[in-house]
Enzyme design. Structure first.
Site, PDB file in Angstrom:
ATOM      1  N   GLU A 167      -1.500  -1.194   1.191  1.00 53.88           N
ATOM      2  CA  GLU A 167      -0.771  -0.193   0.406  1.00 53.88           C
ATOM      3  C   GLU A 167      -1.612   1.052   0.134  1.00 53.88           C
ATOM      4  O   GLU A 167      -2.008   1.332  -1.008  1.00 53.88           O
ATOM      5  CB  GLU A 167      -0.293  -0.809  -0.914  1.00 53.88           C
ATOM      6  N   GLU A 217       4.845  -7.804   3.275  1.00 53.97           N
ATOM      7  CA  GLU A 217       4.994  -8.592   2.033  1.00 53.97           C
ATOM      8  C   GLU A 217       6.451  -8.565   1.606  1.00 53.97           C
ATOM      9  O   GLU A 217       7.078  -7.506   1.614  1.00 53.97           O
ATOM     10  CB  GLU A 217       4.189  -7.968   0.877  1.00 53.97           C
TER      11      GLU A 217
HETATM   12  C1  BG6 Z   1       1.830  -5.621  -3.750  1.00 52.82           C
HETATM   13  C2  BG6 Z   1       0.397  -6.015  -3.557  1.00 52.82           C
HETATM   14  O1  BG6 Z   1       1.819  -4.417  -4.411  1.00 52.82           O
HETATM   15  O2  BG6 Z   1       2.656  -6.425  -4.546  1.00 52.82           O
HETATM   16  C3  BG6 Z   1       0.086  -7.476  -3.842  1.00 52.82           C
HETATM   17  O3  BG6 Z   1      -0.043  -5.678  -2.266  1.00 52.82           O
HETATM   18  C4  BG6 Z   1       0.895  -7.945  -5.026  1.00 52.82           C
HETATM   19  O4  BG6 Z   1      -1.292  -7.618  -3.990  1.00 52.82           O
HETATM   20  C5  BG6 Z   1       2.359  -7.797  -4.706  1.00 52.82           C
HETATM   21  O5  BG6 Z   1       0.584  -9.246  -5.426  1.00 52.82           O
HETATM   22  C6  BG6 Z   1       3.275  -8.345  -5.787  1.00 52.82           C
HETATM   23  O6  BG6 Z   1       2.949  -7.780  -7.015  1.00 52.82           O
HETATM   24  P1  BG6 Z   1       2.660  -8.639  -8.301  1.00 52.82           P
HETATM   25  O7  BG6 Z   1       2.274  -7.660  -9.334  1.00 52.82           O
HETATM   26  O8  BG6 Z   1       3.928  -9.327  -8.625  1.00 52.82           O
HETATM   27  O9  BG6 Z   1       1.580  -9.580  -7.920  1.00 52.82           O
END
Ligand code: BG6
Length: 468
Positions: free
Chosen positions: A177, A368
């Site tokens: 990101e 993701e």
């Molecule tokens: C993304 C990141 O922004 O979102 C991850 O790359 C992160 O590291 C994921 O875990 C989900 O966000 P969160 O705050 O729910 O863990």
């Protein structure tokens, strides 16, 4: 198309005594307030000083003890049947301070073991060379990515990765990101909150990351590395709140500033005109050398990747707010939200994939995706039908995109094994199909359990394999 699972080193590994202190290790657990997503993503020097004195609990130092459970975890991933695993290298495990000349051998041994185990399990590798965590020493002594010298330290890290493990890597992205520099500058470029709102520092730091990305691709070419090079952003997918053209224009501009700019530089190889206007309007004057422009142009990426959890709404009007991925956004009346307020939008994923493919015409990875939710472990079981529903809805849209002819290389289920949440530093916010028994304060056995979604995803991957 490949089906995978993903984690990041700081959220997963632990094994703190064998590494240097990094930016994520300084983020404390705080009891959840209304908007936990943004509670500790911007740190002041005071908070960092307390972290150095070990006042409080620091969840990223423990992760989910992956460092000690790695054999068992890879066995579980093999049983799950994923084609590909996305993980990141902890910079401070290889270079505890960040500016050393030689890497830490223990770190080399650990990752060598991880790569070998994955190969034995016949799981491909998508490597994130750096996922947020920056050695604290580099932040305190060099001002993090504001300083051009960071490129040299980062290149040292990359050279170590390529010389030791290039044969194991199938795909890589230099930074997780990369747009975090703007929306979450401590995570992205190591900017301490006391200095945060200086846009010059943010965009200068970001420029240095762009150069580090391009140099990495250049190095990979010189080393004749077979792995494909990508870039990665947090995907935001903005809608205008109403059909008022002003809202629609705001949506367009928010997408430019929050996601396209970064991909334009890394995939097209130049700073787009709209960002030059933004720099001018905001008195941003950063140092960009002539040779930087050539480097960016000559070393663009092979594929695009992005994280996608939720969509966002743009407007200048007063409207109700909710949480998003490390940001706050306007509420969308048509969408339901997760327990953390993130607005669930499978169709938005289809829209994102189309927009990206239309704009860049490059292969894409969904790096993701998943649902952060509270799970309950009862008698060794977790009945997470809500997560299965989330996944089904998103896979349906992915299938539509494949029919639409989008060149989608793969999908990663985020936090495939439960990990510490990056936004809110909690354990309670779980994404995994594998449950880890631990709580927000690091209590628990850290034993692993297969959730109902584990069996569902396993069957889904099998069924897709039969169709391919
Ligand atoms: C993304 C990141 O922004 O979102 C991850 O790359 C992160 O590291 C994921 O875990 C989900 O966000 P969160 O705050 O729910 O863990």
């Amino acid at each position: 198309m490949l089906y995978g699972g993903a984690i990041s080193s700081s959220q997963y590994e632990g094994g703190f005594q064998d590494k240097g202190l990094d930016s994520q290790d300084c983020r404390p657990y705080l009891v959840r307030k209304d908007n936990a997503t943004v509670s500790t993503r911007l740190l002041t020097q005071d908070v960092i000083d307390r972290a150095k004195d070990n006042e409080g609990y620091y969840p990223f130092r423990k992760g989910v003890e992956g460092y000690y459970h790695i054999d068992e975890d890879i066995e579980l991933l093999k049983e799950l049947g994923i084609d590909i695993y996305r993980f990141s290298i902890s910079w401070s495990r290889l270079y505890p301070k960040g500016d050393e000349l030689e890497p830490n051998q223990k770190g080399i041994e650990y990752y060598t073991k991880v790569f070998k185990k994955l190969k034995e399990a016949n799981i491909k590798v998508f490597l994130t060379l750096n996922h947020y965590a920056i050695p604290l020493y580099l932040i305190e002594h060099y001002n993090g990515w504001q300083n051009r010298q960071m490129i040299t330290f980062y290149q040292r890290l990359v050279t170590t990765i390529f010389t030791n493990w290039s044969e194991y890597i199938d795909y890589y992205v230099p930074f997780n990101e990369i747009n975090a520099a703007y929306f979450s500058p401590y995570n992205g470029i190591g900017l301490i909150k006391d200095q945060e709102y200086d846009l010059n520092k943010i965009f200068q730091g970001l420029h240095h990351q762009f150069i580090a990305s391009a140099l990495t691709i250049k190095l990979a070419k010189e080393y004749k590395i077979k792995a494909k090079a990508g870039c990665m952003v947090a995907g935001f997918c903005y809608y205008g709140l109403t059909s008022d053209p002003i809202d629609q224009l705001k949506a367009l501009q928010d997408e430019q500033l929050h996601q396209w700019f970064y991909l334009d530089v890394l995939a097209k190889g130049y700073y787009p005109n709209y960002i030059k206007r933004f720099f001018k309007d905001n008195n941003i004057n950063i140092e960009i050398k002539d040779e930087d422009l050539t480097l960016l142009k000559d070393n663009t990426c092979d594929f695009i990747s992005f994280s996608y959890y939720a969509s966002n709404v743009a407007t200048n009007k007063e409207a109700k707010q909710t949480a998003g991925n490390l940001v706050v956004t306007t509420k969308n009346p048509y969408l339901k939200a997760s327990q953390w307020g993130w607005q669930i939008d499978p169709v938005g994923l289809r829209i994102m994939l189309h927009k990206i493919y239309d704009r860049y015409n490059l292969p894409i990875f969904i790096a993701e995706n998943g649902l952060g939710a509270k799970d309950e472990l009862i008698d060794g079981k977790v009945h997470d039908e809500y997560r299965i529903e989330y996944l089904k809805a998103h896979f349906k849209e992915i299938d539509e995109c494949l029919k639409d002819g989008i060149d989608l290389l793969g999908y990663f289920l985020w936090g495939v094994i439960d990990i510490v949440s990056a936004g809110s530093c909690e354990m309670t916010k779980r994404y995994g199909v594998i449950y880890v028994d631990s709580d927000n304060l690091g209590n628990g056995t850290y034993n692993r359990y297969k959730k109902d979604s584990f069996y569902w995803y396993q069957e889904y991957i099998k069924s897709k394999r039969l169709q391919q």
